[in-house]
Design a protein around this motif. Structure first.
Motif, PDB file in Angstrom:
ATOM      1  N   SER A   1      17.933  31.215  -7.560  1.00 39.57           N
ATOM      2  CA  SER A   1      19.355  31.564  -7.587  1.00 39.57           C
ATOM      3  C   SER A   1      19.773  32.199  -6.263  1.00 39.57           C
ATOM      4  CB  SER A   1      19.632  32.519  -8.752  1.00 39.57           C
ATOM      5  OG  SER A   1      19.217  31.916  -9.966  1.00 39.57           O
ATOM      6  N   ARG A   2      18.908  33.035  -5.721  1.00 39.20           N
ATOM      7  CA  ARG A   2      19.214  33.628  -4.415  1.00 39.20           C
ATOM      8  C   ARG A   2      19.264  32.539  -3.349  1.00 39.20           C
ATOM      9  NH1 ARG A   2      18.916  39.230  -4.348  1.00 39.20           N
ATOM     10  NH2 ARG A   2      17.895  40.174  -6.146  1.00 39.20           N
ATOM     11  N   PHE A   3      18.349  31.575  -3.452  1.00 41.01           N
ATOM     12  CA  PHE A   3      18.324  30.474  -2.481  1.00 41.01           C
ATOM     13  C   PHE A   3      19.631  29.679  -2.528  1.00 41.01           C
ATOM     14  CE2 PHE A   3      17.680  26.060  -1.350  1.00 41.01           C
ATOM     15  CZ  PHE A   3      17.074  26.170  -0.104  1.00 41.01           C
ATOM     16  N   VAL A   4      20.077  29.345  -3.749  1.00 45.44           N
ATOM     17  CA  VAL A   4      21.297  28.533  -3.903  1.00 45.44           C
ATOM     18  C   VAL A   4      22.526  29.308  -3.412  1.00 45.44           C
ATOM     19  CG1 VAL A   4      22.884  27.586  -5.647  1.00 45.44           C
ATOM     20  CG2 VAL A   4      20.445  27.007  -5.702  1.00 45.44           C
ATOM     21  N   CYS A   5      22.619  30.583  -3.771  1.00 44.77           N
ATOM     22  CA  CYS A   5      23.783  31.359  -3.330  1.00 44.77           C
ATOM     23  C   CYS A   5      23.811  31.449  -1.806  1.00 44.77           C
ATOM     24  CB  CYS A   5      23.782  32.739  -3.968  1.00 44.77           C
ATOM     25  SG  CYS A   5      24.185  32.658  -5.728  1.00 44.77           S
ATOM     26  N   ASP A   6      22.631  31.600  -1.221  1.00 48.43           N
ATOM     27  CA  ASP A   6      22.552  31.645   0.226  1.00 48.43           C
ATOM     28  C   ASP A   6      23.003  30.309   0.827  1.00 48.43           C
ATOM     29  OD1 ASP A   6      21.831  33.106   2.544  1.00 48.43           O
ATOM     30  OD2 ASP A   6      20.064  31.800   2.754  1.00 48.43           O
ATOM     31  N   ALA A   7      22.499  29.215   0.256  1.00 40.52           N
ATOM     32  CA  ALA A   7      22.834  27.881   0.782  1.00 40.52           C
ATOM     33  C   ALA A   7      24.331  27.584   0.626  1.00 40.52           C
ATOM     34  CB  ALA A   7      22.001  26.824   0.060  1.00 40.52           C
ATOM     35  N   LEU A   8      24.962  28.156  -0.391  1.00 41.61           N
ATOM     36  CA  LEU A   8      26.385  27.890  -0.642  1.00 41.61           C
ATOM     37  C   LEU A   8      27.279  29.004  -0.093  1.00 41.61           C
ATOM     38  CD1 LEU A   8      26.241  26.496  -4.319  1.00 41.61           C
ATOM     39  CD2 LEU A   8      26.355  25.204  -2.173  1.00 41.61           C
ATOM     40  N   ASP A   9      26.666  29.943   0.637  1.00 37.46           N
ATOM     41  CA  ASP A   9      27.458  31.034   1.226  1.00 37.46           C
ATOM     42  C   ASP A   9      28.154  31.882   0.174  1.00 37.46           C
ATOM     43  OD1 ASP A   9      27.281  31.489   3.876  1.00 37.46           O
ATOM     44  OD2 ASP A   9      28.608  29.838   4.435  1.00 37.46           O
ATOM     45  N   ILE A  10      27.499  32.089  -0.947  1.00 35.74           N
ATOM     46  CA  ILE A  10      28.033  32.990  -1.970  1.00 35.74           C
ATOM     47  C   ILE A  10      27.351  34.336  -1.754  1.00 35.74           C
ATOM     48  CG2 ILE A  10      28.157  33.459  -4.457  1.00 35.74           C
ATOM     49  CD1 ILE A  10      27.986  30.346  -4.830  1.00 35.74           C
ATOM     50  N   GLY A  11      28.136  35.376  -1.493  1.00 39.57           N
ATOM     51  CA  GLY A  11      27.563  36.676  -1.187  1.00 39.57           C
ATOM     52  C   GLY A  11      27.093  37.391  -2.445  1.00 39.57           C
ATOM     53  N   LEU A  12      25.940  38.058  -2.348  1.00 36.27           N
ATOM     54  CA  LEU A  12      25.400  38.799  -3.491  1.00 36.27           C
ATOM     55  C   LEU A  12      25.141  40.240  -3.073  1.00 36.27           C
ATOM     56  CD1 LEU A  12      22.720  36.234  -4.761  1.00 36.27           C
ATOM     57  CD2 LEU A  12      25.052  36.553  -5.630  1.00 36.27           C
ATOM     58  N   GLU A  13      25.747  41.181  -3.795  1.00 37.78           N
ATOM     59  CA  GLU A  13      25.473  42.593  -3.540  1.00 37.78           C
ATOM     60  C   GLU A  13      24.612  43.104  -4.697  1.00 37.78           C
ATOM     61  OE1 GLU A  13      28.171  46.475  -2.347  1.00 37.78           O
ATOM     62  OE2 GLU A  13      29.105  44.499  -2.325  1.00 37.78           O
ATOM     63  N   GLU A  14      23.496  43.768  -4.358  1.00 41.75           N
ATOM     64  CA  GLU A  14      22.595  44.248  -5.418  1.00 41.75           C
ATOM     65  C   GLU A  14      23.273  45.340  -6.240  1.00 41.75           C
ATOM     66  OE1 GLU A  14      19.902  42.612  -5.779  1.00 41.75           O
ATOM     67  OE2 GLU A  14      19.937  41.621  -3.824  1.00 41.75           O
ATOM     68  N   MET A  15      23.072  45.303  -7.552  1.00 40.35           N
ATOM     69  CA  MET A  15      23.593  46.367  -8.427  1.00 40.35           C
ATOM     70  C   MET A  15      22.457  47.360  -8.674  1.00 40.35           C
ATOM     71  SD  MET A  15      25.851  44.144 -11.118  1.00 40.35           S
ATOM     72  CE  MET A  15      26.381  45.550 -12.103  1.00 40.35           C
ATOM     73  N   GLU A  16      22.293  48.291  -7.732  1.00 36.45           N
ATOM     74  CA  GLU A  16      21.157  49.210  -7.841  1.00 36.45           C
ATOM     75  C   GLU A  16      21.290  50.087  -9.078  1.00 36.45           C
ATOM     76  OE1 GLU A  16      21.170  51.148  -4.048  1.00 36.45           O
ATOM     77  OE2 GLU A  16      20.252  49.420  -3.051  1.00 36.45           O
ATOM     78  N   GLY A  17      20.230  50.113  -9.859  1.00 43.19           N
ATOM     79  CA  GLY A  17      20.227  50.942 -11.069  1.00 43.19           C
ATOM     80  C   GLY A  17      20.863  50.294 -12.280  1.00 43.19           C
ATOM     81  N   ALA A  18      21.159  48.989 -12.216  1.00 45.04           N
ATOM     82  CA  ALA A  18      21.666  48.295 -13.411  1.00 45.04           C
ATOM     83  C   ALA A  18      20.581  48.289 -14.484  1.00 45.04           C
ATOM     84  CB  ALA A  18      22.076  46.869 -13.059  1.00 45.04           C
ATOM     85  N   SER A  19      21.023  48.156 -15.725  1.00 42.35           N
ATOM     86  CA  SER A  19      20.062  48.126 -16.842  1.00 42.35           C
ATOM     87  C   SER A  19      20.170  46.772 -17.536  1.00 42.35           C
ATOM     88  CB  SER A  19      20.388  49.247 -17.827  1.00 42.35           C
ATOM     89  OG  SER A  19      21.628  48.994 -18.465  1.00 42.35           O
TER      90      SER A  19
END
Ligand code: SF4
Ligand code: SF4
Lengths: 270, 145
Positions: free
Chosen positions: A24-42
């Motif tokens: 999923s990270r690979f695809v988002c990167d390839a499609l230029d979809i930005g991902l911000e980590e949700m630190e501490g999500a449950s």
């Protein structure tokens, strides 16, 4: 960069199927979809057990996850029909029910968090189909695939319909179209729109029953090289009963976007 | 628009739509009827046969929120101490780790070999975040015991 989301991992993806996280990270990167980590999500929290046991708790823990994205000013991207079932449904309820929104805000204030607005919750398949768009994906496909695919939608991508609204749940086609952007072909099968049997805490509590439901589904698949899922829970369930490989949507897309099997966490080519 | 369970016309559409009802003796229409009659046994395991697929609720011609009603019955069962033990275990994991399905050593190693962080950036990596989740759970009477 087309859009940046707060990236919600949930439980099964990071803790059981990290290869799907990698894809999923690979695809988002390839499609230029930005991902911000949700630190501490449950955990979202799990709609099967937690929503069954105690809806107040379900709203409050989900509200905390929503508040993490609100602090980042983003909408939330999810990879799992279960996480979608919880976070999307809770977000919709909080928008229409001021009492529940107040309850969640009060709960958040006891842990030093706030929910200034209710972020949108978007499933990766929903985003790719209805926002990013098939044409844009097709433009980026460099290694077209030729597989015959049994597409599985799962339940909570489509229902409850009052909190979805992008399509009819009876015979949807958007996920098939997404799969076909890769060059693969979606083949029809009798139980295509049936449940995998895992949800509603059935798999965790009554595994035999749950797998019997999955077997009925898998047995109706004919002429496909693989099953493609939009959900790690359906994925796990179908893997246990299927005679053909089960592939997550970002693994399939990742291969078509030029990724190696390793990039998408697969042991070999399709 | 949503109608009460008492508007059920006993058409059986819900039962016909049910994935569980096809593999075990589970009759959605009967649950609705028993609920109308005040005859639900909260200790009956079949309350947990529903996968929450929502087929019945979407198709009910009387627009009864059947799935939500079953979830309401489960909540009563939980409060009456009749939850199934594997489900209580899941709740325990949530309290202990912030995840209903926590990580284990094998998957942590696999994450590392895939080039991902060994632990995900969730409550698994942030002790104070886990404390927040626990405070919410404990506020609702979940002790993790
Ligand atoms: S589908 Fe609705 S009206 Fe028909 S039996 Fe079931 S609950 Fe009653
Ligand atoms: S929501 Fe539950 S009761 Fe209704 S059809 Fe699906 S599994 Fe059966």
């Amino acid at each position: 960069m087309s859009k940046t989301f707060s990236f919600f991992l949930g439980c099964l993806i990071p803790n059981r199927f990290p290869e799907l996280e990698k894809a999923s990270r690979f695809v988002c990167d390839a499609l230029d979809i930005g991902l911000e980590e949700m630190e501490g999500a449950s955990c979202c929290p799990a709609p099967g057990v937690i929503k069954s046991f105690d809806k107040t708790l379900w709203y409050k823990v989900a509200g905390r996850n929503l508040s993490l994205a609100a602090a980042q000013g983003n909408d939330i991207l999810v990879l799992c029909n279960g996480c979608y079932g919880t976070l999307k449904d809770v977000s919709m309820v909080l928008r229409e029910d001021e009492g529940k929104l107040g309850m969640v805000r009060d709960s958040l204030s006891t842990i030093g968090r706030t929910l200034p607005y209710v972020p949108d919750v978007v499933h990766i398949v929903e985003h790719l189909c209805f926002d990013y768009g098939f044409e844009e994906i097709r433009k980026r496909v460099t290694s077209p695939l030729s597989a015959n695919v049994a597409v599985h939608y799962g339940c909570h991508l489509l229902k409850p319909a009052r909190y979805r609204g992008f399509t009819s749940f009876e015979d949807p086609t958007f996920f098939d179209e997404l799969v076909e952007t890769t060059g693969a072909r979606s083949v029809p099968y009798l139980e295509k729109n049936s449940c995998c049997g895992a949800g509603g805490a059935v798999r965790s509590g009554l595994k035999d029953l749950s797998l019997d439901i999955a077997r009925k589904k898998a047995a109706s698949i004919k002429g496909a090289d693989c099953i493609v899922t939009p959900c790690p829970f359906c994925h796990m369930q179908l893997m246990e009963v299927s005679e053909i490989p089960v592939i997550y949507i970002t693994q399939l897309l990742g291969l078509a976007l030029g990724g190696t099997p390793e990039d998408v966490g697969m042991e070999g080519p399709l | 628009m949503t109608n009460s369970i008492y508007s059920c016309m006993k058409c059986g559409t819900c039962t016909g739509a049910c994935p569980s009802g096809r593999v075990v003796a589970f009759r959605t229409r009967k649950i609705v009827e028993d609920h109308c009659n005040g005859e639900i046994d909260l200790g009956d395991e079949s309350l947990w046969y529903c996968t929450t697929c929502y087929n019945c609720m979407e198709r009910c011609p009387r627009h009864i929120d059947i799935t939500d009603d079953i979830l309401g019955l489960r909540e009563q069962a939980y409060r009456a101490g009749k939850a199934l033990s594997p489900h209580l275990k899941v709740l325990g994991y949530l309290h202990k780790t912030g995840h209903a399905v926590p990580i284990n050593e094998k998957v942590a190693d696999k994450r590392a070999s895939l080039g991902l962080s060994r632990l995900p950036p969730t409550t698994h990596s942030y002790e104070d975040a886990l404390e927040e989740v626990r405070r919410i759970l404990e506020g609702e009477g979940v002790s993790g015991e």
